[in-house]
Design an enzyme around this catalytic site. Structure first.
Site: not given
Ligand code: PMT
Length: 417
Positions: A220-221
């Protein structure tokens, strides 16, 4: 910018930053704009009308029932003369009364009878600014087409720090000049909203993507979705039909927006491409993962089986913006974002070119108050090498409106609006 000879009424209300209105006045008159000043009585406690009179070469209006200086009742005469009404600073009292149509002094009476565009620069204590009453009234005024600049976040009169500080006078003057140059009109009759995007279908992407590793883990970011959701909200308030293709976020869907939930970049690509033929504008605010795991494990990966090291093989995800750029029609507008940590403008220009976009919104995600997770952003609007607008730190909602203003300008120039 054709602003010389245009007319501005500058309303000054009673806040500690009233003295900064003098600089707003000076910056406008320097550009050849005629300015008349109306002050509330409270404002005259902070700055004398004499200062404004000397700099505007015009009588300063304060009293409701003083002798008119022309053939018409003063408030009506001035509002017929004005191309723009700027209220700077606008206190919480002024904003909240304005949203209710209260006209209990000359400035408020002018505001109620105003038919030209209005630009408000709020300035108040942050507790007053964040009060849900003030926030609801600001939202109401925005929906009715009133323009806002600021407030900024910074040190306030009570020696506390927070949102509520008057925007920089330079920024207020620049916004006023922009509105004058654009020939904006106030669609007060359009009670359903500002409505300048009424006939557009806008697709916004927002949030991160989740790239699965196994049934319990993913890559994820840091995107929260706030920037994209602010754009979707602003576009809907301005009358657009909005489809929000959203990666996983904790945010509620803005009112009047159709939300399509996706998880991965591939799902986001499919959702965008399936809807592309029916939309006029695509705004790619999502932070899409550039890579995904080649083979998602059907079972939870066990450390006992992997040992001390685990290698994941990653493959490139589709570049959704580039795919859109490749097939979009001339009547479709593409806006991309560029989240950068260095060479901001160069990278944005590269993305603009490579993705065949019409506008790149560049944010330096290493700057305080900009980029991921926060409620504010500081961006450059990059239309091309010779057309770059640098915006100051502002709320993501205000950034959203500036991006949409850019889209409107581009489409008008292309004869699409
Ligand atoms: O969500 P917030 O917490 O509010 O934060 C806002 C933000 C920082 C996420 C947002 O303002 C932003 O910059 N979004 C784009 C982030 C990004 O992925 O930038 P990029 O430089 O990697 O991508 C450039 C453009 O191509 C973007 O429009 C992106 O959506 C698009 N892209 C990128 C990769 C990919 N595989 N497909 C794409 O469409």
């Amino acid at each position: 910018m054709q602003v010389k000879g245009k007319n501005v009424v500058l309303g000054v209300s009673g806040g500690i930053s009233a003295y900064k209105a003098v600089e707003v006045l000076r910056r406008l008159t320097e550009k050849g704009v005629n300015v008349r000043v109306v002050m509330t009585k409270a404002a005259t406690e902070f700055v004398t009308p004499l200062t404004f009179r000397e700099l505007s070469y015009h009588h300063v209006a304060v009293e409701m029932f003083e002798e008119p200086k022309g053939p018409m009742m003063q408030h009506l005469g001035w509002m017929e003369w004005a191309d723009l009404f700027v209220i700077a600073p606008a206190t919480a009292n002024v904003i909240n009364k304005m949203a209710c149509g209260i006209a209990d002094n000359l400035l408020m009476t002018m505001a109620l009878s105003c038919t030209c565009p209005i630009l408000i620069a709020p300035a108040m204590d942050s507790d007053m600014y964040t009060n849900p009453i003030t926030q609801a009234n600001i939202a109401k005024l925005k929906q009715l087409g009133v323009h806002f600049v600021g407030p900024a976040t910074g040190p306030l009169a009570r020696r506390n720090v927070g949102p509520g500080r008057l925007a920089d006078p330079k920024e207020i003057a620049e916004r006023a000049l922009e509105l004058l140059a654009s020939g904006a009109t106030w669609r007060r009759s359009a009670l359903e909203g500002r409505a300048d995007l009424k006939h557009l279908h806008i697709l916004v992407t927002a949030g991160p993507t989740h790239e699965a590793i196994d049934p319990v883990r993913y890559i994820v970011n840091r995107s929260s979705g706030k920037m994209g959701y602010a754009i979707a909200e602003a576009a809907a308030e301005r009358g657009a039909r909005v489809t929000l293709v959203s990666g996983p976020t904790a945010l509620p869907a803005p009112r009047g927006v159709e939300r399509v939930d996706v998880e991965s970049a591939v799902q986001m690509r499919d959702a965008v491409m399936a809807r592309l033929p029916g939309v006029d504008v695509v705004i790619k605010a999502a932070a899409v993962a550039d890579y995904r795991v080649r083979e998602i494990s059907a079972e939870k990966i066990k450390k006992e089986a992997s040992g001390d090291e685990l290698t994941l093989q990653l493959v490139r995800n589709p570049d959704i913006a580039a795919e859109v750029g490749k097939v979009k029609r001339p009547d479709q507008t593409l806006v991309v974002f560029a989240a950068e940590t260095s060479d901001l403008v160069e990278q944005a220009l590269r993305k603009l070119r490579e993705k065949k976009a019409d506008l790149a919104v560049a944010n330096d995600v290493t700057e305080e108050g900009a980029g991921f997770g926060v409620d504010t952003n500081k961006v450059h609007l990059v239309f091309g090498p010779d057309r770059i607008e640098q915006l100051p730190l502002m709320s993501k909602r205000d950034v959203a409106d500036r991006i949409l203003d850019g889209v409107v300008r581009l489409r008008k120039e292309a004869g699409l609006m």
